[in-house]
Design a protein around this motif. Structure first.
Motif, PDB file in Angstrom:
ATOM      1  N   HIS A 120       1.027  -1.202  -0.171  1.00  0.00           N
ATOM      2  CA  HIS A 120      -0.047   0.073  -0.105  1.00  0.00           C
ATOM      3  C   HIS A 120       0.869   1.242   0.149  1.00  0.00           C
ATOM      4  CE1 HIS A 120       0.899  -1.284   3.942  1.00  0.00           C
ATOM      5  NE2 HIS A 120       0.641  -0.023   4.596  1.00  0.00           N
ATOM      6  N   ARG A 121       2.223   1.106   0.224  1.00  0.00           N
ATOM      7  CA  ARG A 121       2.934   2.367   0.417  1.00  0.00           C
ATOM      8  C   ARG A 121       3.366   2.782  -1.128  1.00  0.00           C
ATOM      9  NH1 ARG A 121       4.449  -0.883   4.519  1.00  0.00           N
ATOM     10  NH2 ARG A 121       4.265   0.181   6.510  1.00  0.00           N
ATOM     11  N   GLU A 122       3.525   1.769  -2.050  1.00  0.00           N
ATOM     12  CA  GLU A 122       4.081   2.130  -3.422  1.00  0.00           C
ATOM     13  C   GLU A 122       3.251   0.964  -4.467  1.00  0.00           C
ATOM     14  OE1 GLU A 122       8.087   1.753  -3.705  1.00  0.00           O
ATOM     15  OE2 GLU A 122       8.620   3.696  -2.413  1.00  0.00           O
ATOM     16  N   ARG A 141      -5.700  -1.095   4.394  1.00  0.00           N
ATOM     17  CA  ARG A 141      -4.679  -0.419   3.819  1.00  0.00           C
ATOM     18  C   ARG A 141      -4.548   0.401   2.612  1.00  0.00           C
ATOM     19  NH1 ARG A 141      -3.492  -5.212   6.278  1.00  0.00           N
ATOM     20  NH2 ARG A 141      -1.486  -5.071   7.680  1.00  0.00           N
TER      21      ARG A 141
END
Length: 350
Positions: A120-122, A141
């Motif tokens: 979910h960050r990238e 997320r």
């Protein structure tokens, strides 16, 4: 020819003509009956087709409103960790998932035909567009990407099954219970698994009642998160996993910390402070056990056992420690909570 014979012949011919006429009329009537029957069957078939067309979609209410979703959609993408076990148990095929935040042995992770969106960050959201989904399930997320995903796949149904259990919520416990139940019912409608969904909700309700019955109403509870070999304080009433349960079950917290957050690694409260609260019970979430990329993490039980400050607490000395299922951090499905609640009821009831 005698007149009597002529009369007989005439009578016979007249009778024959009457028979032929009657047969003709009967044949016409039979043909018309068949035509009418075929017309009725055709009308029924059309009505049935229209009825089926009307039931090929279902309206789902998510956190943004009402969404029309196709029943048994094709090329489904799910980004919500709370859904994976349910969908897998029901045999639902997925086109793409965020494998980086899933258990390594998930059938969707091990299936190479299921594309990986990343964490979910990238995330690689372009993969969602590439699979041309009829449905995208957003949640947890990935909730912050809802609008981006809607723009990316304007022809797909996008539902957001997220629910708020943070400190910003007035009733995180109620939100957890209703959120899991509503999401399960919604998935049942979408994938034509209504009976299976109802059974899961019934099992969930039963598990909740069993924990309420088993808790004596006086024992104090300390909930912690073990991550990277460290013990973090898991604040009561809000946050991931343990927090909302204080509201659901009426647990008495052994320690309250001003300004505590719903951080998934736990708040920085010293182990000594945790020990001084001398809880009757310690409930543990092993964060590292659920992260597939972590291969050298110290098991939470070892961390608790090797924390000198905790050894004289009631919970440790009396063996009143409960560990959430190892996959809980990445698999907060309704099945996970049912399993955890059963463990709690068995332990608290003894």
């Amino acid at each position: 020819m005698k007149s009597s014979n002529i009369l007989k012949l005439t009578t016979v011919m007249a009778a024959f003509i009457l028979v032929l006429t009657a047969c003709g009329k009967s044949s016409d009537k039979s043909i018309q009956t068949q035509v009418n029957a075929q017309a009725i069957e055709s009308t029924k078939a059309t009505d049935k087709a229209n009825e089926l067309e009307e039931t090929l979609t279902v309206e789902i209410t998510d956190v943004h409103g009402t969404v029309t979703v196709p029943v048994n959609p094709k090329n489904v993408v799910s980004l919500d960790n709370r859904t994976f076990e349910t969908l897998a148990d029901w045999g639902i095929e997925l086109a793409a998932v965020p494998k980086a935040v899933m258990l390594a042995d998930s059938p969707y992770v091990t299936d190479e035909s299921v594309l990986d969106i990343g964490n979910h960050r990238e995330p690689n959201l372009e993969i969602i567009a590439a699979v041309e989904p009829e449905l995208v399930i957003v949640g947890q997320r990935f909730a912050n990407y809802y609008e981006d995903i809607k723009k990316l796949v304007p022809n797909a149904a996008v539902i957001d099954l997220n629910f708020d259990v943070s400190e910003a919520s007035d009733r995180p416990g109620e939100n957890l219970v209703n959120g899991l139940k509503n999401s399960t019912i919604a998935l049942g409608k979408i994938f034509d698994k209504n009976e299976e969904a109802k059974q899961l909700v019934a099992d969930f309700d039963k598990a909740i009642e069993d924990v309420k019955y088993a808790y004596n109403g006086t024992d104090t509870v300390m909930s912690v998160i073990v991550s990277g070999g460290n013990i973090g304080f898991s604040a009561p009433y809000s946050g991931r996993v343990w927090g909302p349960m204080y509201e659901i079950f009426g647990w008495i917290p052994a320690l309250k910390v001003d300004g505590a957050s719903s951080d998934h690694q736990g708040d920085e409260v010293s182990v000594e402070a945790i020990a001084q609260s001398n809880p009757d019970w310690i409930f543990v979430l092993d964060r590292d056990a659920a992260v597939s990329s972590t291969t050298d993490a110290v098991p939470a039980q070892d961390v608790i056992d090797n924390a000198p400050a905790l050894q004289n607490t009631k919970a440790v000395s009396e063996g009143k420690i409960i560990y959430a299922p190892k996959d809980t951090y990445t698999n907060e499905s309704i099945q996970t909570y049912i399993e955890l609640f059963k463990e709690l009821a068995n332990a608290l009831g003894n």
